[in-house]
Scaffold this motif. Structure first.
Motif, PDB file in Angstrom:
ATOM      1  N   GLY A  95       1.103  -1.244   0.738  1.00 37.08           N
ATOM      2  CA  GLY A  95      -0.284   0.058  -0.065  1.00 37.08           C
ATOM      3  C   GLY A  95       0.431   1.513  -0.235  1.00 37.08           C
ATOM      4  N   SER A  96       1.918   1.686   0.313  1.00 35.12           N
ATOM      5  CA  SER A  96       2.818   2.471   0.535  1.00 35.12           C
ATOM      6  C   SER A  96       3.890   2.799  -0.825  1.00 35.12           C
ATOM      7  CB  SER A  96       4.206   2.234   1.195  1.00 35.12           C
ATOM      8  OG  SER A  96       5.080   1.273   1.414  1.00 35.12           O
ATOM      9  N   GLN A  97       3.540   2.235  -1.931  1.00 35.29           N
ATOM     10  CA  GLN A  97       4.130   1.841  -3.344  1.00 35.29           C
ATOM     11  C   GLN A  97       3.264   2.688  -4.350  1.00 35.29           C
ATOM     12  OE1 GLN A  97       7.580   1.471  -2.874  1.00 35.29           O
ATOM     13  NE2 GLN A  97       7.080   1.852  -0.939  1.00 35.29           N
ATOM     14  N   ALA A  98       3.516   2.966  -5.226  1.00 37.54           N
ATOM     15  CA  ALA A  98       2.341   3.295  -6.706  1.00 37.54           C
ATOM     16  C   ALA A  98       1.728   1.882  -7.397  1.00 37.54           C
ATOM     17  CB  ALA A  98       3.579   3.944  -7.349  1.00 37.54           C
ATOM     18  N   PRO A  99       0.474   1.662  -7.438  1.00 39.92           N
ATOM     19  CA  PRO A  99      -0.037   1.060  -7.549  1.00 39.92           C
ATOM     20  C   PRO A  99       0.247   0.535  -9.175  1.00 39.92           C
ATOM     21  CG  PRO A  99      -1.709   1.891  -7.579  1.00 39.92           C
ATOM     22  CD  PRO A  99      -0.262   3.394  -6.926  1.00 39.92           C
ATOM     23  N   SER A 100       0.807  -0.880  -9.778  1.00 42.51           N
ATOM     24  CA  SER A 100       0.701  -1.067 -11.449  1.00 42.51           C
ATOM     25  C   SER A 100       1.591  -2.439 -11.468  1.00 42.51           C
ATOM     26  CB  SER A 100       2.731   0.148 -11.694  1.00 42.51           C
ATOM     27  OG  SER A 100       2.039  -0.281 -12.527  1.00 42.51           O
ATOM     28  N   ALA A 101       1.144  -2.771 -12.612  1.00 47.58           N
ATOM     29  CA  ALA A 101       1.113  -3.999 -12.470  1.00 47.58           C
ATOM     30  C   ALA A 101       2.749  -4.445 -13.438  1.00 47.58           C
ATOM     31  CB  ALA A 101       0.594  -4.244 -14.019  1.00 47.58           C
ATOM     32  N   ASN A 102       3.345  -2.991 -13.704  1.00 41.83           N
ATOM     33  CA  ASN A 102       5.090  -3.108 -14.422  1.00 41.83           C
ATOM     34  C   ASN A 102       6.063  -2.418 -13.435  1.00 41.83           C
ATOM     35  OD1 ASN A 102       3.163  -3.270 -16.823  1.00 41.83           O
ATOM     36  ND2 ASN A 102       4.835  -5.146 -17.106  1.00 41.83           N
ATOM     37  N   ARG A 103       5.445  -1.749 -12.637  1.00 35.70           N
ATOM     38  CA  ARG A 103       6.402  -0.391 -11.888  1.00 35.70           C
ATOM     39  C   ARG A 103       7.168  -1.093 -10.755  1.00 35.70           C
ATOM     40  NH1 ARG A 103       6.746   3.707  -8.581  1.00 35.70           N
ATOM     41  NH2 ARG A 103       8.415   5.202  -9.229  1.00 35.70           N
ATOM     42  N   GLY A 104       8.235  -1.973 -10.328  1.00 33.09           N
ATOM     43  CA  GLY A 104       8.745  -2.026  -8.927  1.00 33.09           C
ATOM     44  C   GLY A 104       7.627  -3.952  -8.839  1.00 33.09           C
ATOM     45  N   ASN A 128      -2.935 -13.244 -13.829  1.00 33.94           N
ATOM     46  CA  ASN A 128      -1.655 -12.988 -14.522  1.00 33.94           C
ATOM     47  C   ASN A 128      -2.097 -12.961 -16.066  1.00 33.94           C
ATOM     48  OD1 ASN A 128      -1.742 -14.647 -11.837  1.00 33.94           O
ATOM     49  ND2 ASN A 128       1.076 -14.048 -12.523  1.00 33.94           N
ATOM     50  N   ASP A 129      -1.057 -11.176 -16.910  1.00 37.30           N
ATOM     51  CA  ASP A 129      -1.974 -11.201 -18.132  1.00 37.30           C
ATOM     52  C   ASP A 129      -0.729 -11.228 -19.077  1.00 37.30           C
ATOM     53  OD1 ASP A 129       0.521  -9.466 -18.348  1.00 37.30           O
ATOM     54  OD2 ASP A 129      -0.188  -7.980 -17.040  1.00 37.30           O
ATOM     55  N   PRO A 130      -1.527 -11.983 -20.238  1.00 35.35           N
ATOM     56  CA  PRO A 130      -1.086 -12.508 -21.341  1.00 35.35           C
ATOM     57  C   PRO A 130      -0.206 -11.694 -21.813  1.00 35.35           C
ATOM     58  CG  PRO A 130      -2.533 -11.422 -22.568  1.00 35.35           C
ATOM     59  CD  PRO A 130      -2.418 -11.348 -20.612  1.00 35.35           C
ATOM     60  N   ALA A 131       0.571 -10.653 -21.930  1.00 29.87           N
ATOM     61  CA  ALA A 131       2.013 -10.126 -22.205  1.00 29.87           C
ATOM     62  C   ALA A 131       3.366 -10.130 -21.938  1.00 29.87           C
ATOM     63  CB  ALA A 131       1.066  -8.369 -22.619  1.00 29.87           C
ATOM     64  N   GLY A 133       2.758 -11.489 -17.627  1.00 28.27           N
ATOM     65  CA  GLY A 133       3.195 -12.144 -16.223  1.00 28.27           C
ATOM     66  C   GLY A 133       2.700 -11.551 -15.478  1.00 28.27           C
ATOM     67  N   THR A 134       2.051 -10.828 -15.334  1.00 31.53           N
ATOM     68  CA  THR A 134       1.943  -9.613 -13.717  1.00 31.53           C
ATOM     69  C   THR A 134       0.268  -9.085 -13.767  1.00 31.53           C
ATOM     70  OG1 THR A 134       2.582  -7.223 -15.010  1.00 31.53           O
ATOM     71  CG2 THR A 134       4.241  -9.113 -14.204  1.00 31.53           C
ATOM     72  N   PHE A 135       0.112  -8.510 -13.017  1.00 33.25           N
ATOM     73  CA  PHE A 135      -0.787  -7.933 -12.658  1.00 33.25           C
ATOM     74  C   PHE A 135      -1.424  -6.538 -11.769  1.00 33.25           C
ATOM     75  CE2 PHE A 135      -1.578  -9.892  -8.549  1.00 33.25           C
ATOM     76  CZ  PHE A 135      -2.081  -9.626  -8.327  1.00 33.25           C
ATOM     77  N   ASN A 136      -2.120  -6.042 -11.077  1.00 31.49           N
ATOM     78  CA  ASN A 136      -2.119  -5.099 -10.118  1.00 31.49           C
ATOM     79  C   ASN A 136      -2.615  -5.336  -9.321  1.00 31.49           C
ATOM     80  OD1 ASN A 136      -2.633  -2.272  -8.902  1.00 31.49           O
ATOM     81  ND2 ASN A 136      -2.376  -1.459 -11.030  1.00 31.49           N
ATOM     82  N   TRP A 137      -1.936  -5.196  -8.472  1.00 34.03           N
ATOM     83  CA  TRP A 137      -2.119  -5.954  -7.221  1.00 34.03           C
ATOM     84  C   TRP A 137      -3.541  -4.493  -6.162  1.00 34.03           C
ATOM     85  CZ3 TRP A 137      -0.312  -9.937  -4.439  1.00 34.03           C
ATOM     86  CH2 TRP A 137       0.074 -10.991  -5.160  1.00 34.03           C
ATOM     87  N   ASP A 344      -8.400  -2.136 -16.420  1.00 37.17           N
ATOM     88  CA  ASP A 344      -8.495  -3.166 -16.628  1.00 37.17           C
ATOM     89  C   ASP A 344     -10.334  -3.580 -16.373  1.00 37.17           C
ATOM     90  OD1 ASP A 344      -6.085  -4.013 -16.259  1.00 37.17           O
ATOM     91  OD2 ASP A 344      -5.948  -5.310 -14.644  1.00 37.17           O
ATOM     92  N   LEU A 345     -10.857  -4.514 -17.342  1.00 34.68           N
ATOM     93  CA  LEU A 345     -11.646  -4.646 -17.523  1.00 34.68           C
ATOM     94  C   LEU A 345     -12.114  -6.843 -16.466  1.00 34.68           C
ATOM     95  CD1 LEU A 345     -14.928  -4.180 -16.692  1.00 34.68           C
ATOM     96  CD2 LEU A 345     -15.290  -4.428 -19.282  1.00 34.68           C
TER      97      LEU A 345
END
Length: 757
Positions: A95-104, A128-131, A133-137, A344-345
């Motif tokens: 929760g203290s970090q910026a939310p992102s599937a691809n940043r940190g 997990n997404d196909p591009a 393998g990550t997702f936004n928590w 995301d939908l």
């Protein structure tokens, strides 16, 4: 035929506060107060795809129920997952970090690192997404979580690809009564943040139940990304402008450099909304479905240059001289970060029917539509604007599964099923006349289309060998294909359609033995796992600064052989539960980066299957009821071996410790429930680790390093009445500032109000 364990669901029953009863309350994760009923161990599903008690499951499973989540300051799932034995998690999952599937976004389980190597499920839905393998928590908000189940180790026999290092299943709450829940909170300093949520659940007489929820968060962010400039190669060249303010330091490998500023605050905001419906046609037939939408923006504001000329003016460009040392050319782009956006939908539809002979048919359908774009700052850009580029990566993921479980005679219980998964990535890159304006597109630079298709069949046999010994044997066949093409309109390079196809077979064997002495359980398991390369790995070239990474359509799946053996002992008389597990993972065909060109101004690389490795260690844990209102928990993971055995792409990494694998992970804490007060005090230690496969980042206490750290967090909750709850949390009480590539936040405080009607 007697099964290995039984579960009793007890209601309207009050038990005395004996150690045994207290431990049962502790295991159920409830708030035990005087005259409240005790509820015994919950059922879990992740280990076998069928309901089992903790004692019955054929391997390690770590459980965090809603009460444990309530007692912590959990704003994203990573805030509680960091207490999991053997798990190192940091970044956008917290929760203290910026939310992102691809940043940190970083996670490691038993020394095996990578978000794409860990399968994350929301109920039956793959996250997990196909591009990438990550997702936004941020898609998961705590108010909707019933429990989280974590399975470390190979799990492809049931779950297929991505279940390489382990599986994290988030089980959402289902309506049981009419209720409205409102939550609001504010984080003071480092960084300042505000958040809130509203959830409405209801159950109707006609068999229909609904859940509607919304959550948002906004934050001013903090300055976690810094700007550096190395001494120029030619110190005899133009002397440049003499400046002050640069801070001499060094890189993680000891190379001298200067910190010349930072890239500003990283503010963010996100919104999540969901609607779910459940309908029971009968006690044995039910259907459920729903939608969940996430909107997330991460920006950068107020970049700062520390450089000042003799007149005191800020310097953001040109050749500069720091005390006689000429730095590499300074440009405004060194201080700038651009924006990222995600939406995301997700939709799901589940059907279940239970037959008279205790067999069950389950069908599920899931769909993800993910939009992701980011902007990059051009070399000649300024703080006020200038040229840049934008990358757009819309994705689709469609997943359908059918499963049938049934008894075969007296000694076998079979689970069989199939799964079909189709993922697509349509990549577009544009030139921007103004990097601050996503709508200032002037030209299309690149197009790329790729897709993957996986068809799977699986079977698992639960074999009741004796009253005490149960065996599980399962295997899964995955036929994975991927293809893609791209066209670079700037260079004229066209990559025609390339295709890759592989069949993977993933067996697993497990044994569970209920020991002849009271409260003892012995477990052992071994299995094979695989992880296919992502569409980004295979078909999408990428550039970040001076680093260009070329896609490799010839990549094949990574594979692993994992085994573990453990013992669990419940001492009812003292309210104690002890666990010890030995584990080993042998990794093959690891995807690693191979340098093609490496200079001070350009690094060209590509990913190849070139590595083998091994991780080995021990997990220990204890849960202890101290009194009727106080419980202790502690776990320690020692991973002395996490080594690259072979890496033809980088021979210097052979024999070195694998990236992001800490040797020591320790968590210990207290939980209390005393009258109207409850709370927790939790301490954590994670030892240093490396970011590079070659372990050349030997200086861990600088930007880019992974530093050892000790953290102490606490949360205190006051239950005003059945409708209102107030809480105050203090995170990082010791105010430790440490590096996990980026600099961490310092001490912060969170005040929260919960209302329930």
């Amino acid at each position: 035929m007697k099964k290995t364990a039984c579960i009793f669901l007890v209601s309207n029953l009050t038990l005395p506060l004996s150690p045994n009863a207290l431990y049962a309350a502790h295991e159920a994760g409830i708030s035990k107060k005087k005259d409240e009923p005790v509820v015994f161990n919950p059922m879990v599903i992740s280990a076998t795809l069928s309901d089992k008690s903790i004692e019955e499951i054929p391997g390690t499973l770590h459980l965090f129920d809603k009460e444990k989540i309530r007692l912590r300051n959990v704003r994203r799932a990573g805030d509680i997952l960091q207490e999991t034995p053997g798990v190192y998690i940091w970044g956008a999952s917290q929760g203290s970090q910026a939310p992102s599937a691809n940043r940190g976004n970083r996670i490691s389980i038993r020394g095996v690192s990578g978000v794409s190597r860990t399968l994350v499920l929301l109920d039956n839905q793959k996250m997990n997404d196909p591009a990438f393998g990550t997702f936004n928590w941020a898609t998961l908000f705590p108010e909707d979580i019933e429990r989280i189940e974590v399975i470390p180790g190979a799990a492809s026999a049931l779950y297929g690809g991505n279940a390489f290092a382990g599986v994290i299943r988030v089980v959402s709450k289902k309506p049981t009564e009419k209720e409205i829940s409102l939550t609001g909170g504010y984080q003071f300093n480092s960084p300042e943040s505000g958040y809130g949520s509203a959830v409405y659940r209801d159950v109707f007489d006609n068999g229909l139940a609904i859940s509607i929820g919304y959550r948002y968060e906004t934050s001013s962010g903090y300055r976690d990304s810094w700007s550096f400039s190395d001494p120029a190669t030619n110190q005899a060249g133009p002397q440049g402008t003499r400046v002050t303010g640069a801070i001499p330091t060094h890189t993680t490998n000891g190379t001298p450099t200067f910190q010349i500023g930072d890239r500003g605050n990283v503010p963010w905001n996100y919104h999540v909304g969901q609607i779910k419906a459940y309908y029971d046609f009968s006690p044995t037939t039910r259907i459920s479905g729903g939608l969940r939408y996430l909107f997330s923006d991460v920006r950068s504001e107020n970049p700062t240059s520390y450089l000042r000329d003799p007149g005191g003016n800020t310097v953001i460009s040109g050749t500069v001289n720091v005390g006689g040392t000429i730095l590499g050319r300074i440009t405004p782009s060194l201080f700038l970060n651009a924006e990222t956006h995600e939406d995301d939908l997700r939709s799901f539809l589940d059907f279940e029917h239970e037959f008279a002979n205790h067999s069950k048919l389950s069908l599920s359908f899931n769909h993800l539509s993910r939009g992701y774009w980011s902007t990059l700052v051009g070399q000649n850009s300024t703080f006020d604007g200038g040229p840049g580029t934008s990358a757009h990566r819309p994705q689709q993921l469609i997943n359908g599964q059918g499963m049938y479980s049934f008894h075969l005679g007296d000694r076998h219980f079979l689970t069989t099923g199939f799964q079909v998964e189709h993922g697509t990535l349509k990549r577009r890159e544009y030139t921007l006349s103004n990097w601050q304006d996503i709508d200032s597109r002037t030209a299309l630079n690149l197009t790329g289309d790729s897709e993957s298709l996986t068809t799977s069949f699986f079977v698992q046999d639960e074999i009741f060998l004796t009253d005490r010994l149960t065996a599980y044997f399962g295997t899964r066949l995955d036929w994975w294909t991927a293809e893609g093409k791209s066209r670079n309109l700037q260079t004229g390079v066209v990559k025609p359609t390339e295709k890759q196809s592989v069949v993977e077979i993933s067996p697993k064997l497990a044994l569970v033995y209920q020991a002849p002495w009271q409260g003892g359980v012995l477990r052992a398991s071994a299995g094979r796992a695989f992880r296919p390369p992502t569409l980004q790995d295979m078909f999408a070239d990428s550039r970040r600064g001076v680093v260009i990474n070329y896609a490799n359509a010839s990549l094949k799946p990574e594979t692993a052989l994992s085994w573990e053996a453990g013992i669990e002992q419940h001492l009812a008389a003292t309210g104690t539960r002890l666990k010890a597990t030995f584990f080993e993972n042998r990794l093959f065909d690891l995807i690693t980066s191979k340098n093609l060109t490496f200079t001070t101004t350009l690094r060209e690389a590509t990913d190849v299957n070139a590595g083998t490795g091994i991780t080995r260690g021990i997990e220990l844990s204890v849960d202890q009821v101290l009194t009727g209102w106080l419980k202790l928990h502690a776990n320690y993971t020692w991973t002395p071996t996490a080594r690259t055995l072979k890496n033809s792409a980088s021979p210097d990494s052979e024999g070195k410790r694998m990236p992001n694998s800490s040797k020591h992970i320790l968590t210990a804490g207290l939980e209390t429930n005393w009258h109207d007060w409850s709370g927790s005090l939790t301490g954590r230690h994670v030892s240093k680790s490396f970011n590079t496969a070659e372990n050349i980042d030997v200086f861990h206490n600088v930007y880019g390093g992974n530093q050892a750290f000790w953290l102490l967090d606490t949360k205190l909750i006051y239950t005003w009445n059945k409708m209102a709850e107030l809480s105050f949390a203090a995170n990082n009480l010791l105010n430790e500032r440490y590096f996990q590539s980026l600099i961490s936040t310092g001490r912060n405080y969170v005040a929260q109000v919960n209302l329930r009607f």
